[in-house]
Design an enzyme around this catalytic site. Structure first.
Site, mmCIF file in Angstrom:
data_model
loop_
_atom_site.group_PDB
_atom_site.id
_atom_site.type_symbol
_atom_site.label_atom_id
_atom_site.label_comp_id
_atom_site.label_asym_id
_atom_site.label_seq_id
_atom_site.Cartn_x
_atom_site.Cartn_y
_atom_site.Cartn_z
ATOM 1 N N HIS A 307 48.802 -31.059 -10.957
ATOM 2 C CA HIS A 307 47.179 -30.991 -10.572
ATOM 3 C C HIS A 307 47.358 -31.701 -9.065
ATOM 4 O O HIS A 307 47.778 -32.544 -8.870
ATOM 5 C CB HIS A 307 46.459 -31.728 -11.634
ATOM 6 C CG HIS A 307 44.987 -31.271 -11.567
ATOM 7 N ND1 HIS A 307 43.925 -32.027 -10.638
ATOM 8 C CD2 HIS A 307 44.292 -30.537 -12.137
ATOM 9 C CE1 HIS A 307 43.028 -31.903 -10.907
ATOM 10 N NE2 HIS A 307 42.879 -30.670 -11.673
ATOM 11 N N ASP A 364 44.318 -25.963 -17.064
ATOM 12 C CA ASP A 364 44.266 -24.662 -16.885
ATOM 13 C C ASP A 364 45.286 -23.793 -17.536
ATOM 14 O O ASP A 364 45.131 -22.705 -18.189
ATOM 15 C CB ASP A 364 44.381 -24.244 -15.214
ATOM 16 C CG ASP A 364 43.340 -24.780 -14.562
ATOM 17 O OD1 ASP A 364 42.029 -24.580 -14.946
ATOM 18 O OD2 ASP A 364 43.756 -25.716 -13.598
#
Length: 428
Positions: A307, A364
């Site tokens: 991330h 995600d």
């Protein structure tokens, strides 16, 4: 005694105050930099080192994997609260009482009707139109049906604008999907909860009854909570920037939707599914693609791992992994793409290359496979993100307007041509 920072330029020293947040975040206040130095500015492409505001909404520590809304840990909120409770918390600063929450939900339902003329706008879009483009346009179009500007000094007007957008936005999101799917538009059912009603508006077939699955409803509730706010990201900063010109709530959120649409922001979970599809088309060999991901010379990138902000782990991913496991187990979906996702997850969590670099599956990754298992098409992934992020956008817009923040106006360092004389076209 307050702390200061000293900046020395060409032998001249300038002092600037240091601000400390409630979580001991430290910032140098350079508000007076240009005036005190005769025009010197800082340059920070992407604003990675620049605080654009002071905010009391969300605290994020990427190094430690911490995410809190108004002081409440995301883990506790996902476990104990529902989406509307979290929405109220983000927007108004405190968790609602049972009575306040019931009124909040009732007021939202009362504002869920969308003017019939909006259907004419939807009719103008081809079925091939991307739902994010449709959603952004419809949200902006709401201004035409609610033309009066919001008096931010009036709590009543502010509240009415908030419940209005919270009521209409799920309808517009569901309609964007149904337009694409060729289904008649549905208004839902006021007897249902916020999330359950949204799922009904999405999936009810014209000739059948809609039966909700409590496992799916709970998972969707968690997904929306986990996406509800994430500090000053691209779309949130856009909402605040547009709103700083005193643009209204609806149009500011429409701008946020447009920012979220970009593949580097809200399109990440869509990229996960597209990657999994590509792996399937190439034979589904997960070990081959894990090796490609570790090869620096190979252009392949493993989507949904690591991330930009979280340098250790994404706290949201831990929560949503459990929900994803529950959904996949309950629905019993047989899908080779989801099998590939499970294989990549298992190998990444056991491979020292990924573990040592803290390249864990992020939110995600799991949200993409959950949406797919629920039957939500890939082009609707980003609108689902927008539905979850709506309370955060509202909260950030409201905070910015109540604090009477100045209009956003970044500076630049000019690197173009120096002054030159105009040449007649015959002399060029």
């Amino acid at each position: 005694m307050s702390k200061t920072a000293t900046l020395t330029i060409d032998g001249n020293s300038y002092e600037f105050p240091i601000k400390v947040g409630t979580e001991n975040e430290i910032a140098i206040d350079i508000n007076s930099l240009r005036s005190s130095t005769s025009g010197i500015i800082t340059i920070d492409p992407g604003f990675k080192n620049t605080g654009s505001c002071e905010s009391a909404i969300t605290f994020l520590d990427g190094e430690k994997g911490i995410l809190r809304y108004r002081g409440y840990a995301i883990e506790e909120l996902a476990e104990k609260a529902d989406f509307l409770e979290v929405a109220y918390l983000l927007i108004f600063g405190e968790l609602p009482t049972a009575e306040t929450l019931a009124k909040f939900h009732s007021d939202i339902k009362a504002q869920s009707h969308v003017d019939e003329d909006v259907k004419k706008i939807i009719d103008g879009f081809p079925k091939s139109a991307h739902p994010m483009g449709v959603l952004s346009s419809l949200t902006s179009a709401l201004v035409a049906f609610n033309p009066s500007s919001v008096n931010v000094d009036s709590e009543e007007e502010m509240y009415n604008a908030i419940v209005r957008i919270l009521g209409k936005f799920p309808v517009l999101t569901a309609w964007a999907y149904r337009k694409r799917a060729g289904l008649p538009l549905d208004y839902g059912d006021d007897s249902l909860g916020y999330v359950e009603n949204f799922l009904k508006m999405m999936f009810k077939k014209p000739s059948g009854e809609f039966t909700s699955n409590p496992v799916v409803v709970d998972a969707m509730d968690k997904l929306l909570i986990l996406h509800a706010d994430h500090e000053q990201n691209c779309s949130t900063s856009t909402v605040r920037m547009v709103g700083s010109s005193h643009a209204g709530l609806f149009v500011s959120i429409s701008a946020g939707i447009a920012a979220l649409w970009g593949p580097l922001h809200g399109g990440a979970n869509q990229a996960v599914i597209e990657m999994l599809e590509a792996i399937k088309e190439d034979g589904g060999d997960t070990k081959k693609y894990m090796a490609k991901a570790k090869d620096k010379k190979d252009p392949f990138r493993l989507m949904g791992f690591g991330h930009r902000v979280y340098k250790n782990f994404d706290p949201r991913a831990k929560i949503i992994k459990k929900a994803a496991d529950s959904v996949l187990s309950d629905l019993g979906v047989e899908d080779p793409v989801l099998d590939i996702a499970k294989g990549l997850e298992k190998e990444a969590l056991e491979d020292s290359y990924f573990v040592d670099r803290k390249l864990y599956p992020n939110v995600d990754f799991y949200s993409g496979i959950m949406y797919r298992a629920m039957g939500i098409p890939v082009e609707m992934f980003t609108p689902m993100f927008a539905l979850g992020r709506l309370p955060g956008w509202i909260a950030q817009w409201r905070e910015m307007r109540l604090k009477k923040e100045p209009i956003g106006r970044p500076r630049q360092v000019y690197i173009g041509e120096n002054q030159r004389s105009f040449k007649k076209i015959s002399d060029r």
